[in-house]
Enzyme design. Structure first.
Site, PDB file in Angstrom:
ATOM      1  N   PHE B  17       0.631  -1.296  -0.019  1.00 19.40           N
ATOM      2  CA  PHE B  17       0.096  -0.003  -0.153  1.00 19.40           C
ATOM      3  C   PHE B  17       0.892   1.357   0.092  1.00 19.40           C
ATOM      4  CE2 PHE B  17      -2.976  -3.226   1.266  1.00 19.40           C
ATOM      5  CZ  PHE B  17      -4.013  -3.006   0.913  1.00 19.40           C
ATOM      6  N   CYS B  18       0.133   2.378  -0.460  1.00 22.86           N
ATOM      7  CA  CYS B  18       0.747   3.565  -0.426  1.00 22.86           C
ATOM      8  C   CYS B  18       1.616   3.951   1.138  1.00 22.86           C
ATOM      9  CB  CYS B  18      -0.096   4.788  -0.693  1.00 22.86           C
ATOM     10  SG  CYS B  18       0.200   6.473  -0.075  1.00 22.86           S
ATOM     11  N   PRO B  19       2.786   4.257   1.258  1.00 21.96           N
ATOM     12  CA  PRO B  19       3.647   4.486   0.094  1.00 21.96           C
ATOM     13  C   PRO B  19       4.513   3.579  -0.286  1.00 21.96           C
ATOM     14  CG  PRO B  19       4.504   5.439   2.349  1.00 21.96           C
ATOM     15  CD  PRO B  19       3.130   4.669   2.438  1.00 21.96           C
ATOM     16  N   GLY B  20       4.208   2.539   0.112  1.00 19.83           N
ATOM     17  CA  GLY B  20       5.270   1.208  -0.208  1.00 19.83           C
ATOM     18  C   GLY B  20       5.823   1.171  -1.509  1.00 19.83           C
ATOM     19  N   ASP B  44      -1.715  -0.671  -6.168  1.00 23.06           N
ATOM     20  CA  ASP B  44      -2.060   0.417  -5.410  1.00 23.06           C
ATOM     21  C   ASP B  44      -2.294   1.613  -6.368  1.00 23.06           C
ATOM     22  OD1 ASP B  44      -2.522   2.190  -2.694  1.00 23.06           O
ATOM     23  OD2 ASP B  44      -0.709   3.122  -3.833  1.00 23.06           O
TER      24      ASP B  44
END
Lengths: 137, 80
Positions: B17-20, B44
């Site tokens: 997920f953000c910011p991954g 995402d």
């Protein structure tokens, strides 16, 4: 000169801590230098023995079980892991608040190694005063 | 947009997920050499915008965003 972001993490609930660590990542992606000052309930969560954090702010009351099970199911990283990743990628410094640490008898060794140093408010304000972005979370 | 190129490095950030995905892309970018092509797989939706904006803003080259089955692939070339 590189742009700076200064962020105070004061709340110890997961919603605020996650928002904070994600914004730190966003600042890193924008090539900013980030200084994070951790105080009060956020500092309590930075203790090595803090345990699993399953707290939400007032607006999330009653939603804890649902939210945390969704997060687990979707393998959302913890706020600490998100912050660690931001520290690996960019120029991020995390400091503990000396006042609150003294008040609660918390030493640097009691804190997660992410905390670089325990500093006073004046030192943090000195870092923050020429920032492009300053947040209190 | 140019034709897609075989990447030198693939970052599989599907499910992250953000910011991954963006952070993993930046990490790969920092480790890459000038001229390397990096591909990021992501599911995402925010990353599509964030990553393409980052590539353009940082002065690198966006090769393209390709829709795959159930995810998308962002391809960039490190030019600086």
């Amino acid at each position: 000169m590189v742009d700076k972001a200064s962020i105070v993490l004061a709340s110890g609930t997961v919603d605020k801590l996650m928002a904070g660590s994600i914004i730190v990542s966003g600042a890193v992606a924008n090539e900013m230098e980030v200084n994070v000052f951790v105080t009060f309930w956020a500092l309590m969560e930075m203790r090595k023995n803090a345990g699993e954090n399953t707290k939400l702010g007032v607006e999330g009351k009653g939603m804890e079980k649902q939210l945390f099970s969704i997060m687990k199911e979707k393998k959302v990283p913890s706020w600490k892991d998100t912050l660690k990743q931001a520290m690996e990628v960019g120029d991020v410094h995390v400091y503990g608040c000396a006042m609150f640490a003294d008040l609660m008898g918390i030493g640097k060794d009691d804190l997660d190694p992410m905390i670089e140093e325990v500093i006073g408010v004046s030192q943090f304000v000195d870092m923050a005063k020429d920032s492009k972005m300053t947040l209190f979370i | 947009m140019a034709e897609e190129i075989k990447p030198d490095k693939v970052v599989d950030a599907r499910g992250s997920f953000c910011p991954g995905p963006l952070m993993e892309m930046i990490k790969a970018y920092k480790q890459a050499k000038i001229g390397d092509v990096i591909s990021v797989y992501s599911t995402d939706s925010g990353t599509k915008k964030d990553a393409t904006a980052w590539i353009n803003k940082s002065g690198n080259q966006l090769i393209g965003v390709f829709d795959r089955n159930g995810y998308y692939e962002i391809e960039m070339k490190k030019v600086k």
